[in-house]
Design an enzyme around this catalytic site. Structure first.
Site, PDB file in Angstrom:
ATOM      1  N   ASN A  40       0.866  -1.184   0.000  1.00  0.00           N
ATOM      2  CA  ASN A  40       0.000   0.000   0.000  1.00  0.00           C
ATOM      3  C   ASN A  40       0.900   1.231   0.000  1.00  0.00           C
ATOM      4  OD1 ASN A  40      -1.833   2.029   0.507  1.00  0.00           O
ATOM      5  ND2 ASN A  40      -2.158   1.464   2.663  1.00  0.00           N
ATOM      6  N   TRP A  41       0.972   1.884  -1.160  1.00  0.00           N
ATOM      7  CA  TRP A  41       1.874   3.050  -1.255  1.00  0.00           C
ATOM      8  C   TRP A  41       1.294   4.279  -0.559  1.00  0.00           C
ATOM      9  CZ3 TRP A  41       3.976   3.320  -7.010  1.00  0.00           C
ATOM     10  CH2 TRP A  41       4.763   2.177  -7.257  1.00  0.00           C
ATOM     11  N   LYS A  42       0.053   4.211  -0.126  1.00  0.00           N
ATOM     12  CA  LYS A  42      -0.618   5.364   0.500  1.00  0.00           C
ATOM     13  C   LYS A  42      -0.497   6.585  -0.436  1.00  0.00           C
ATOM     14  CE  LYS A  42       0.572   3.452   4.982  1.00  0.00           C
ATOM     15  NZ  LYS A  42       0.206   3.557   6.375  1.00  0.00           N
ATOM     16  N   HIS A  44      -9.467   1.009   5.200  1.00  0.00           N
ATOM     17  CA  HIS A  44      -8.168   1.202   5.866  1.00  0.00           C
ATOM     18  C   HIS A  44      -8.369   2.139   7.052  1.00  0.00           C
ATOM     19  CE1 HIS A  44      -4.036   2.420   6.584  1.00  0.00           C
ATOM     20  NE2 HIS A  44      -3.651   1.366   5.880  1.00  0.00           N
ATOM     21  N   GLU A  56      -5.280  -5.198  10.910  1.00  0.00           N
ATOM     22  CA  GLU A  56      -4.252  -4.175  11.116  1.00  0.00           C
ATOM     23  C   GLU A  56      -4.533  -3.447  12.422  1.00  0.00           C
ATOM     24  OE1 GLU A  56      -2.348  -2.904   7.204  1.00  0.00           O
ATOM     25  OE2 GLU A  56      -4.200  -1.772   7.330  1.00  0.00           O
ATOM     26  N   GLY A 100       2.382   2.180  10.785  1.00  0.00           N
ATOM     27  CA  GLY A 100       3.308   3.287  10.586  1.00  0.00           C
ATOM     28  C   GLY A 100       4.020   3.727  11.860  1.00  0.00           C
ATOM     29  N   SER A 138       3.490  -2.189  10.426  1.00  0.00           N
ATOM     30  CA  SER A 138       4.947  -2.135  10.562  1.00  0.00           C
ATOM     31  C   SER A 138       5.641  -3.452  10.217  1.00  0.00           C
ATOM     32  CB  SER A 138       5.335  -1.665  11.969  1.00  0.00           C
ATOM     33  OG  SER A 138       4.822  -0.358  12.198  1.00  0.00           O
ATOM     34  N   GLY A 184       2.709  -1.100   4.336  1.00  0.00           N
ATOM     35  CA  GLY A 184       2.698   0.310   3.965  1.00  0.00           C
ATOM     36  C   GLY A 184       4.099   0.805   3.675  1.00  0.00           C
ATOM     37  N   GLY A 185       4.716   1.450   4.675  1.00  0.00           N
ATOM     38  CA  GLY A 185       6.013   2.104   4.507  1.00  0.00           C
ATOM     39  C   GLY A 185       7.065   1.247   3.817  1.00  0.00           C
TER      40      GLY A 185
HETATM   41  C1  PEP Z   1      -0.745  -0.021   5.971  1.00  0.00           C
HETATM   42  O1  PEP Z   1      -0.695   1.047   5.370  1.00  0.00           O
HETATM   43  O2  PEP Z   1      -1.727  -0.768   5.805  1.00  0.00           O
HETATM   44  C2  PEP Z   1       0.327  -0.370   6.899  1.00  0.00           C
HETATM   45  C3  PEP Z   1       0.260  -1.500   7.534  1.00  0.00           C
HETATM   46  O3  PEP Z   1       1.338   0.546   7.037  1.00  0.00           O
HETATM   47  P1  PEP Z   1       2.796   0.264   7.702  1.00  0.00           P
HETATM   48  O4  PEP Z   1       3.298  -1.034   7.103  1.00  0.00           O
HETATM   49  O5  PEP Z   1       3.617   1.435   7.301  1.00  0.00           O
HETATM   50  O6  PEP Z   1       2.582   0.133   9.167  1.00  0.00           O
END
Ligand code: PEP
Length: 242
Positions: A10-12, A98, A168, A174, A205, A226-227
């Site tokens: 997920n590039w957000k 999300h 999540e 994040g 994360s 995400g990140g």
């Molecule tokens: C996400 O955006 O769904 C996510 C889990 O972000 P991150 O991996 O950065 O915590």
């Protein structure tokens, strides 16, 4: 559940033309070279980049999807995106509910279900996100919160072919904090009891260094990242930990 793990990036709200091209080209080359056949990869770039990314990924094994969609067919909804539009760009998936949308756009579970129903009607696979806040876990309410979100966010059109659940915990997104192995095991077993054969992803994360343990936990069928999905080496390390 057995079988290949689903690795979703997920590039957000990240991605301009130049960095998206470079990232997808590197990733495509790395996936082509990978000897691990144990994962399926999906990228969810921001809406502005889906068309370009679909061209960059065309010859690869990587699929793509949107980060959200509207619950109505194309029409007078300025700034929104109908599921048909995602389908038109070759998307197979859409992330819905999300926590960042639930929090910043006040999306309710009922709206998520409505969006998912429309997305199913257009042939998209929905990745429906659920997860508790820090305070809800501290108060011992994590199971009841997630049970309620599952009940209200999954529409009656959902099957194990068109719906994936992403657990999540909001406090882990994040933040660099991940749920403990025992917490993930317990919550995924709980969710399995509610959703039967649907695939269940963990998100929060996830990185190269914790991916193996997470991906090899019972009832974890993949990860939503995400990140770390913005860094090709890190994202590949996660996929190869499958
Ligand atoms: C996400 O955006 O769904 C996510 C889990 O972000 P991150 O991996 O950065 O915590």
């Amino acid at each position: 559940m057995t079988g290949a793990k689903l690795i979703v990036g997920n590039w957000k709200m990240n991605g301009l033309m130049a960095d998206s091209r470079e990232r997808t080209e590197k990733l495509t080359a790395a996936v082509a070279k990978s000897t691990s056949g144990s994962f399926h990869m999906v990228l969810c770039p921001p809406a502005t980049m889906i068309n370009a990314v679909s061209w960059f990924l065309k010859e690869s094994a990587i699929r793509w999807g949107g980060q959200d969609c509207h619950d109505q067919p194309p029409g007078a909804f300025t700034g929104d995106i109908a599921p048909e539009m995602l389908k038109d760009l070759g998307c197979d998936f859409v992330i819905l509910g999300h926590s960042e949308r639930r929090q910043h756009h006040k999306e309710t579970s009922a709206l998520v279900a409505s969006k998912a129903k429309r997305a199913h009607a257009t042939g998209l696979v929905t990745i429906i996100c659920v997860g508790e806040l820090d305070a809800e876990r501290s108060a011992g309410k994590h199971e009841s919160v997630v049970a309620q979100q599952l009940k209200e966010s999954i529409p009656d059109t959902a099957t194990s072919d068109n719906t994936v659940i992403a657990y999540e915990p909001v406090w882990a997104i994040g933040t660099g904090k991940t749920a403990s192995g025992d917490d993930i095991k317990q919550m995924h077993a709980f969710i399995r009891g509610k959703v039967g054969k649907m695939q269940i992803l963990y998100g929060g994360s996830v990185k190269g260094s914790n991916a193996r343990e997470i991906l090899h936990t019972a009832n974890v069928d993949g990860v939503l990242v995400g990140g770390a999905s913005l860094k090709v080496d890190e994202f590949m390390a996660i996929a190869e930990a499958s």
